[in-house]
Scaffold this motif. Structure first.
Motif, PDB file in Angstrom:
ATOM      1  N   PRO A 190       0.805  -1.220   0.000  1.00  0.00           N
ATOM      2  CA  PRO A 190       0.000   0.000   0.000  1.00  0.00           C
ATOM      3  C   PRO A 190       0.846   1.282   0.000  1.00  0.00           C
ATOM      4  O   PRO A 190       1.990   1.292   0.457  1.00  0.00           O
ATOM      5  CB  PRO A 190      -0.798  -0.113   1.298  1.00  0.00           C
ATOM      6  N   GLU A 191       0.247   2.334  -0.485  1.00  0.00           N
ATOM      7  CA  GLU A 191       0.822   3.669  -0.335  1.00  0.00           C
ATOM      8  C   GLU A 191       0.746   4.069   1.142  1.00  0.00           C
ATOM      9  O   GLU A 191      -0.091   3.550   1.895  1.00  0.00           O
ATOM     10  CB  GLU A 191       0.038   4.683  -1.184  1.00  0.00           C
ATOM     11  N   PRO A 192       1.594   5.003   1.592  1.00  0.00           N
ATOM     12  CA  PRO A 192       1.498   5.456   2.985  1.00  0.00           C
ATOM     13  C   PRO A 192       0.092   5.957   3.305  1.00  0.00           C
ATOM     14  O   PRO A 192      -0.498   6.715   2.528  1.00  0.00           O
ATOM     15  CB  PRO A 192       2.525   6.585   3.058  1.00  0.00           C
ATOM     16  N   MET A 193      -0.449   5.528   4.428  1.00  0.00           N
ATOM     17  CA  MET A 193      -1.822   5.880   4.764  1.00  0.00           C
ATOM     18  C   MET A 193      -1.964   7.287   5.325  1.00  0.00           C
ATOM     19  O   MET A 193      -3.076   7.814   5.393  1.00  0.00           O
ATOM     20  CB  MET A 193      -2.408   4.867   5.758  1.00  0.00           C
ATOM     21  N   VAL A 194      -0.836   7.881   5.756  1.00  0.00           N
ATOM     22  CA  VAL A 194      -0.857   9.256   6.273  1.00  0.00           C
ATOM     23  C   VAL A 194       0.400   9.974   5.812  1.00  0.00           C
ATOM     24  O   VAL A 194       1.377   9.357   5.378  1.00  0.00           O
ATOM     25  CB  VAL A 194      -0.944   9.291   7.814  1.00  0.00           C
ATOM     26  N   ASP A 195       0.387  11.278   5.942  1.00  0.00           N
ATOM     27  CA  ASP A 195       1.575  12.105   5.756  1.00  0.00           C
ATOM     28  C   ASP A 195       2.198  12.301   7.137  1.00  0.00           C
ATOM     29  O   ASP A 195       1.635  12.996   7.984  1.00  0.00           O
ATOM     30  CB  ASP A 195       1.165  13.455   5.150  1.00  0.00           C
ATOM     31  N   HIS A 196       3.330  11.659   7.374  1.00  0.00           N
ATOM     32  CA  HIS A 196       3.909  11.671   8.718  1.00  0.00           C
ATOM     33  C   HIS A 196       4.195  13.093   9.201  1.00  0.00           C
ATOM     34  O   HIS A 196       3.932  13.408  10.379  1.00  0.00           O
ATOM     35  CB  HIS A 196       5.194  10.841   8.764  1.00  0.00           C
ATOM     36  N   LYS A 197       4.745  13.938   8.337  1.00  0.00           N
ATOM     37  CA  LYS A 197       5.072  15.301   8.773  1.00  0.00           C
ATOM     38  C   LYS A 197       3.817  16.042   9.224  1.00  0.00           C
ATOM     39  O   LYS A 197       3.817  16.728  10.255  1.00  0.00           O
ATOM     40  CB  LYS A 197       5.759  16.059   7.636  1.00  0.00           C
ATOM     41  N   ALA A 198       2.744  15.881   8.483  1.00  0.00           N
ATOM     42  CA  ALA A 198       1.498  16.552   8.845  1.00  0.00           C
ATOM     43  C   ALA A 198       0.923  15.986  10.136  1.00  0.00           C
ATOM     44  O   ALA A 198       0.443  16.746  11.001  1.00  0.00           O
ATOM     45  CB  ALA A 198       0.484  16.417   7.713  1.00  0.00           C
ATOM     46  N   GLU A 199       0.996  14.666  10.324  1.00  0.00           N
ATOM     47  CA  GLU A 199       0.421  14.066  11.520  1.00  0.00           C
ATOM     48  C   GLU A 199       1.261  14.370  12.754  1.00  0.00           C
ATOM     49  O   GLU A 199       0.729  14.447  13.865  1.00  0.00           O
ATOM     50  CB  GLU A 199       0.262  12.554  11.332  1.00  0.00           C
ATOM     51  N   ARG A 200       2.562  14.554  12.566  1.00  0.00           N
ATOM     52  CA  ARG A 200       3.388  14.977  13.698  1.00  0.00           C
ATOM     53  C   ARG A 200       2.929  16.341  14.195  1.00  0.00           C
ATOM     54  O   ARG A 200       2.778  16.565  15.414  1.00  0.00           O
ATOM     55  CB  ARG A 200       4.859  15.026  13.285  1.00  0.00           C
ATOM     56  N   LEU A 201       2.705  17.261  13.279  1.00  0.00           N
ATOM     57  CA  LEU A 201       2.224  18.591  13.673  1.00  0.00           C
ATOM     58  C   LEU A 201       0.844  18.504  14.323  1.00  0.00           C
ATOM     59  O   LEU A 201       0.556  19.214  15.293  1.00  0.00           O
ATOM     60  CB  LEU A 201       2.187  19.507  12.457  1.00  0.00           C
ATOM     61  N   GLU A 202      -0.006  17.639  13.810  1.00  0.00           N
ATOM     62  CA  GLU A 202      -1.330  17.456  14.398  1.00  0.00           C
ATOM     63  C   GLU A 202      -1.221  16.903  15.816  1.00  0.00           C
ATOM     64  O   GLU A 202      -1.954  17.323  16.726  1.00  0.00           O
ATOM     65  CB  GLU A 202      -2.153  16.517  13.527  1.00  0.00           C
ATOM     66  N   ALA A 203      -0.290  15.946  16.029  1.00  0.00           N
ATOM     67  CA  ALA A 203      -0.091  15.386  17.366  1.00  0.00           C
ATOM     68  C   ALA A 203       0.341  16.474  18.350  1.00  0.00           C
ATOM     69  O   ALA A 203      -0.141  16.524  19.493  1.00  0.00           O
ATOM     70  CB  ALA A 203       0.946  14.266  17.317  1.00  0.00           C
ATOM     71  N   LEU A 204       1.238  17.334  17.930  1.00  0.00           N
ATOM     72  CA  LEU A 204       1.712  18.408  18.801  1.00  0.00           C
ATOM     73  C   LEU A 204       0.594  19.402  19.092  1.00  0.00           C
ATOM     74  O   LEU A 204       0.482  19.919  20.218  1.00  0.00           O
ATOM     75  CB  LEU A 204       2.907  19.109  18.162  1.00  0.00           C
ATOM     76  N   ALA A 205      -0.247  19.662  18.103  1.00  0.00           N
ATOM     77  CA  ALA A 205      -1.379  20.567  18.322  1.00  0.00           C
ATOM     78  C   ALA A 205      -2.349  19.967  19.341  1.00  0.00           C
ATOM     79  O   ALA A 205      -2.877  20.680  20.207  1.00  0.00           O
ATOM     80  CB  ALA A 205      -2.086  20.845  17.000  1.00  0.00           C
ATOM     81  N   ARG A 206      -2.579  18.687  19.245  1.00  0.00           N
ATOM     82  CA  ARG A 206      -3.473  18.032  20.212  1.00  0.00           C
ATOM     83  C   ARG A 206      -2.866  18.053  21.613  1.00  0.00           C
ATOM     84  O   ARG A 206      -3.589  18.150  22.613  1.00  0.00           O
ATOM     85  CB  ARG A 206      -3.756  16.594  19.765  1.00  0.00           C
ATOM     86  N   TYR A 207      -1.559  17.971  21.682  1.00  0.00           N
ATOM     87  CA  TYR A 207      -0.884  17.982  22.976  1.00  0.00           C
ATOM     88  C   TYR A 207      -1.083  19.312  23.700  1.00  0.00           C
ATOM     89  O   TYR A 207      -1.016  19.374  24.926  1.00  0.00           O
ATOM     90  CB  TYR A 207       0.606  17.693  22.778  1.00  0.00           C
ATOM     91  N   ASP A 208      -1.358  20.377  22.964  1.00  0.00           N
ATOM     92  CA  ASP A 208      -1.616  21.667  23.599  1.00  0.00           C
ATOM     93  C   ASP A 208      -2.789  21.578  24.575  1.00  0.00           C
ATOM     94  O   ASP A 208      -2.831  22.297  25.582  1.00  0.00           O
ATOM     95  CB  ASP A 208      -1.905  22.736  22.538  1.00  0.00           C
ATOM     96  N   ARG A 209      -3.737  20.688  24.272  1.00  0.00           N
ATOM     97  CA  ARG A 209      -4.878  20.507  25.179  1.00  0.00           C
ATOM     98  C   ARG A 209      -4.423  19.915  26.512  1.00  0.00           C
ATOM     99  O   ARG A 209      -4.980  20.234  27.570  1.00  0.00           O
ATOM    100  CB  ARG A 209      -5.921  19.602  24.520  1.00  0.00           C
TER     101      ARG A 209
END
Length: 461
Positions: free
Chosen positions: A436-455
């Protein structure tokens, strides 16, 4: 001294280095060897753990000359009945410090006491029992490094000098009023290849590892090489005791020996943490992580299934999840990589991954598994910082530099040479057919994880 005692085996399926044997022999001239097939434990266990347990029980029974009584049911019912049937005044166990084991033993202890009998705890599955290593003010440790120093200073007893002949074992034939003997169940249907489940196999593997122990520090992070001890499953079921390992390590001096001793300390630290906080088996140790937004719904379930099946499109992650299915075991470095991907690239709760591991791992240990996952998720004691997000590409290139590990478990990529296997989408012809092709864009999901961590950070204010 009464005529008989009971030795109730649980996570100590061996005859060497068995302090319970010495206590039982001191208490009575004969002892009944007992194992209880407890539905409360067997039910949640996956096929690999059940099968390994059944094989280990067959081996233990052979070591005891066919004198292991195996019964099925609730221990609070069958253990007192077994003791009463042979007239035993004492039931001997290695102490259990897990959440369920602690509750079970307290209940069994009371049931025995109601009948004038005593539950005798001698030793535990650990070199130092949980609860003994404390800070100067008496509080438990939350951070590993100071725990390890005090643990090492505390020390541990030498291995007990026992074998099957230390105790005179009773005939396990049914006694009037006692629980009915059952045969050890057949292996569960499964595809995974498991290691041999016996005390002799455990000690043979340990001796084999000791021959190469000086290579451990350099090789232990390489899933493409046989650099780890593979002793976790034997420790899980008590086919070897960490005392035995520590005694052997004490006769050697090297950085690798110290590194391995530290890994034993990690196992004991996590057991201590779970003992102090049994709620952390199912929820965040750091409760501020309860505020972390998590993925849910149909898309999240699909994402979890792709992760579990090894179809994420990130080769090192997929290799790890497929190794889990094929061997019921995963290299520790890869466990961290696949855990990070689940919680920080897919934003799924760590306990879903931990539960999946406990179902499929043959060495699934509640304390080590749950707190290993929490370390990666950032929610545990002494945890990896949440902002440390493992990059599955660079992790693969660093720890599987030639791609041999990936090619072993991902057949679709076996035609890709060298480290190019870690980025198959960059190949001239694109991703090989069937992968399969990569199911996510790792760079984008890393930024999303950090944004969620702000909570989480907000919840701490």
């Amino acid at each position: 001294m009464t005529d008989a005692s009971v030795v109730w085996f649980r996570r100590d399926l061996r005859v060497r280095d068995q302090p319970t044997f010495l206590a039982a022999a001191d208490a009575a001239p004969r002892a009944l060897a007992l194992f209880v097939l407890d539905p409360a434990l067997l039910g949640p266990s996956g096929a690999p753990r059940r099968t390994f347990l059944f094989r280990a029980l067959r081996s233990l029974d052979e070591s005891l000359g066919g004198r292991l009584l195996v019964v099925e049911g609730d221990p609070v019912d069958v253990v007192p009945r077994a003791a009463a049937a042979v007239g035993a005044a004492t039931v001997h166990v290695a102490a259990d410090f897990g959440p369920y084991g602690t509750r079970r033993d307290e209940t069994v202890e009371q049931a025995l006491a109601d009948d004038g009998r005593v539950l005798v705890r001698t030793g535990s599955p650990y070199a130092v029992a949980p609860g003994r290593v404390r800070k100067a003010d008496g509080e438990p440790f939350r951070v590993f490094t100071p725990f390890r120093r005090v643990w090492a200073d505390h020390g541990w007893r030498p291995p007990a000098d026992t074998d099957a002949s230390t105790v005179t074992w009773m005939d396990p034939a049914d006694k009037d009023g006692g629980p009915r003997a059952v045969r050890i169940p057949d292996d569960d249907p499964m595809d995974a290849e498991l290691p041999e489940a016996s005390e002799d196999a455990a000690l043979a593997r340990w001796r084999e590892f000791l021959d190469d122990v000086d290579d451990y520090a350099a090789a232990r992070d390489r899933p493409d090489k046989p650099g780890t001890s593979r002793m976790s499953v034997y420790l899980k079921y008590g086919l070897v005791h960490p005392r035995t390992q520590l005694a052997d390590l004490a006769r050697r001096r090297s950085d690798s020996v110290e590194t391995y001793r530290t890994e034993i300390a990690w196992r004991e630290f996590y057991a201590d943490v779970l003992f102090q906080r049994p709620d952390s088996a199912r929820g965040n140790y750091d409760r501020s992580f309860d505020a972390l937004p998590l993925a849910s719904g149909a898309a999240a379930r699909v994402a979890f299934d792709r992760w579990a099946e090894g179809r994420t499109g990130f080769p090192i992650v997929d290799a790890g999840m497929r190794q889990l299915c094929e061997q019921a075991w995963v290299h520790n470095r890869v466990r961290m990589i696949v855990a990070s991907f689940l919680v920080k690239d897919l934003h799924l709760p760590w306990w879903l991954g931990a539960r999946h591991f406990m179902r499929y791992l043959v060495d699934g240990d509640l304390a080590s598994n749950q707190h290993g996952w929490q370390w990666t998720a950032g929610s545990g004691t002494d945890a990896s910082p949440y902002f440390r997000v493992f990059n599955p590409i660079t992790q693969g290139e660093k720890f599987d530099p030639e791609g041999d590990y990936v090619r072993t478990f991902v057949p679709e990529l076996r035609g890709v040479p060298g480290k190019a296997v870690h980025q198959p989408w960059a190949l001239p012809g694109g991703v090989p057919e069937g992968y399969p092709e990569p199911m996510v864009d790792h760079k984008a999901e890393r930024l999303e994880a950090l944004a969620r961590y702000d909570r989480v950070k907000e919840a701490r204010r």
